[in-house]
Write a protein that holds these residues in place. Structure first.
Motif, PDB file in Angstrom:
ATOM      1  N   GLY A 198       0.823  -1.208   0.000  1.00  0.00           N
ATOM      2  CA  GLY A 198       0.000   0.000   0.000  1.00  0.00           C
ATOM      3  C   GLY A 198       0.850   1.248   0.000  1.00  0.00           C
ATOM      4  N   ASP A 199       0.188   2.391  -0.128  1.00  0.00           N
ATOM      5  CA  ASP A 199       0.883   3.673  -0.084  1.00  0.00           C
ATOM      6  C   ASP A 199       1.561   3.867   1.269  1.00  0.00           C
ATOM      7  OD1 ASP A 199      -2.175   3.741   0.023  1.00  0.00           O
ATOM      8  OD2 ASP A 199      -1.673   5.419   1.333  1.00  0.00           O
ATOM      9  N   GLY A 200       0.865   3.459   2.336  1.00  0.00           N
ATOM     10  CA  GLY A 200       1.435   3.624   3.673  1.00  0.00           C
ATOM     11  C   GLY A 200       2.682   2.775   3.869  1.00  0.00           C
ATOM     12  N   ASN A 247      -1.845   2.605  -4.503  1.00  0.00           N
ATOM     13  CA  ASN A 247      -1.989   3.866  -3.783  1.00  0.00           C
ATOM     14  C   ASN A 247      -3.481   4.158  -3.684  1.00  0.00           C
ATOM     15  OD1 ASN A 247      -2.174   6.454  -2.884  1.00  0.00           O
ATOM     16  ND2 ASN A 247      -0.902   7.357  -4.501  1.00  0.00           N
ATOM     17  N   ASN A 248      -4.061   3.713  -2.566  1.00  0.00           N
ATOM     18  CA  ASN A 248      -5.509   3.924  -2.380  1.00  0.00           C
ATOM     19  C   ASN A 248      -5.767   5.173  -1.541  1.00  0.00           C
ATOM     20  OD1 ASN A 248      -4.917   3.148   0.224  1.00  0.00           O
ATOM     21  ND2 ASN A 248      -6.135   1.271   0.197  1.00  0.00           N
ATOM     22  N   HIS A 249      -4.735   5.995  -1.443  1.00  0.00           N
ATOM     23  CA  HIS A 249      -4.801   7.322  -0.819  1.00  0.00           C
ATOM     24  C   HIS A 249      -4.829   7.358   0.696  1.00  0.00           C
ATOM     25  CE1 HIS A 249      -5.242   8.721  -4.907  1.00  0.00           C
ATOM     26  NE2 HIS A 249      -4.973   9.926  -4.467  1.00  0.00           N
ATOM     27  N   TYR A 250      -4.930   6.211   1.334  1.00  0.00           N
ATOM     28  CA  TYR A 250      -4.954   6.226   2.807  1.00  0.00           C
ATOM     29  C   TYR A 250      -4.187   5.060   3.416  1.00  0.00           C
ATOM     30  CZ  TYR A 250      -8.214  10.034   2.772  1.00  0.00           C
ATOM     31  OH  TYR A 250      -8.760  11.272   2.577  1.00  0.00           O
ATOM     32  N   ALA A 251      -3.551   5.350   4.534  1.00  0.00           N
ATOM     33  CA  ALA A 251      -3.012   4.312   5.407  1.00  0.00           C
ATOM     34  C   ALA A 251      -3.837   4.451   6.685  1.00  0.00           C
ATOM     35  CB  ALA A 251      -1.533   4.550   5.681  1.00  0.00           C
TER      36      ALA A 251
HETATM   37 MG   LIG Z   1      -3.313   2.681   1.503  1.00  0.00          MG
END
Ligand SMILES: [Mg+2]
Ligand SMILES: Cc1ncc(C[n+]2csc(CCOP(=O)(O)OP(=O)(O)O)c2C)c(N)n1
Length: 372
Positions: free
Chosen positions: A173-175, A202-206
């Motif tokens: 993930g992005d995080g 990259n789903n914009h949130y961690a």
């Molecule tokens: Mg994420």
């Protein structure tokens, strides 16, 4: 020398300014010099298959979410909105490639043939791990953020030593990009030129942390600093994802080393079924991303191409309804594993200490038997 390596990686990168795309949200197809060459075999049948795969992924996710609310599962990390990223990349793989996922790659598990029983047992807490990774060429879900990138890199080093032309793909993930493990994995993958793909959704949130607080520049751009070429794609465009993953896999099979893919997408649902995303993001942002839905987009594209969309939708519906029934059967047919099985898979050959602990546990169980 390191500057040369980074410069070469940057030269082979694409989409860092604007994500590479084939289908826009209206379903219209656009030419793309980097990706088009990868899609010559994608005809209406292939598009239909991708559509059905994504619809199925969405339904499995939706049903599992509901099963959590009904108390059948303990937890579920929803994948709503990420179907194109998962199906597009999953469909690019060969059966013998090896998938190292995080905990959100349900579509990958389904594509690899993991049974619903095995998949749900993970989130029901009725398995010590999940499934046999070798049987499906997919590791069981990894909760330690980013750790799977190390596993994939190590596995890919092994593939290289064996002279195999399979590839290891790690989903992150992005995080996870902020984790030391991921950075360490990229160093080894790059310097040993291993056949690996780092596939970042990259789903914009961690959880509640927005990606803008994880990185001031596109995540993909970081890979080039490790000497890894990066492709940044519209992650809600299944064709762009399929094409980019094919490029990465070909490079790896040719001995060209790893590639980093950033699929720019959005987590429409909560982080998990215990999260309330309304506490940290606006409805407006979510609505904007709903307008870029990957399944609607492909459906519009099929319609624009003159495909019988009503028939395709019906076919998908039949498959989805069957999957929903199968999931409900699967969730009620599991058995709780005996507690001592927790010692079984710690090492291939149990150590003396593990064997002692197992014996102690069994003795304890025997001592309380019949007490309650
Ligand atoms: Mg994420
Ligand atoms: C090493 C580690 N640190 C923290 C956590 C707690 N945690 C679970 S999910 C998550 C966010 C991960 O975000 P991202 O990598 O973007 O993946 P996503 O959940 O969005 O798919 C965190 C911090 C964890 N599981 N492991």
């Amino acid at each position: 020398m390191s500057i040369d390596v980074s410069a070469r990686a940057a030269e082979h990168s694409a989409g860092l300014d604007e994500p590479l795309a084939i289908l826009d949200p209206s379903g219209a197809r656009h030419a793309n010099a980097v990706l088009d060459g990868q899609l010559s075999d994608v005809d209406e049948t292939a598009l239909t298959d991708l559509y059905v795969d994504m619809a199925l992924a969405r339904r499995v996710d939706q049903e599992a979410f509901a099963l959590t609310r009904q108390g059948e599962l303990v937890l579920w990390p929803p994948s709503l909105g990420q179907e194109a990223a998962q199906v597009g990349s999953g469909r690019a793989l060969r059966e013998t490639d090896f998938v190292f996922g995080s905990y959100r790659e349900h579509a990958l598990a389904v594509l690899r043939g993991v049974t619903f029983r095995e998949l749900l047992a993970v989130w029901q807490g009725t398995t010590q791990s999940g499934w046999d990774p070798q049987a499906y060429r997919m590791a069981t879900p990894q909760i330690i953020i980013g750790a799977q990138t190390l596993h994939a890199t190590g596995y890919a080093m092994g593939l290289r030593m064996d002279g195999a032309d399979d590839v290891a793909i790690a989903y992150l993930g992005d995080g996870a990009m902020s984790e030391g493990d991921v950075n360490e994995a990229m160093v080894f993958a790059s310097t040993f030129r291993v056949p690996a793909v780092f596939f970042c959704q990259n789903n914009h949130y961690a959880i509640s942390e927005p990606v803008r607080l994880q990185s001031a520049s596109p995540l993909a751009a970081r890979a080039t600093g490790f000497g890894i070429p990066a492709l940044r794609v519209d992650g809600n465009d299944v064709l762009a994802v399929l094409a980019a993953t094919r490029i990465a896999l070909q490079r790896a099979r040719r001995g060209g080393g790893p590639t980093f893919i950033e699929a720019v997408t959005y987590r429409i649902g909560p982080h998990t079924t215990t999260d309330d995303p309304t506490r940290y993001r606006d409805d407006e942002e979510v609505a904007q991303w709903r307008g870029k839905d990957p399944i609607d987009r492909l459906e519009r594209h099929l319609a624009q191409n003159g495909a019988r969309v009503d028939q395709i939708r019906e076919e998908a519906q039949v498959r989805c309804d069957q999957a929903a029934r199968d999931l409900r059967t699967a969730v009620t047919t599991g058995e709780m594993p005996r507690a001592e099985t927790i010692f079984d898979h710690v090492y291939t050959t149990p150590t003396v200490r593990i064997s002692e602990q197992r014996a102690q546990h069994l003795a304890f169980e025997a001592s309380i038997e019949g007490e309650s």
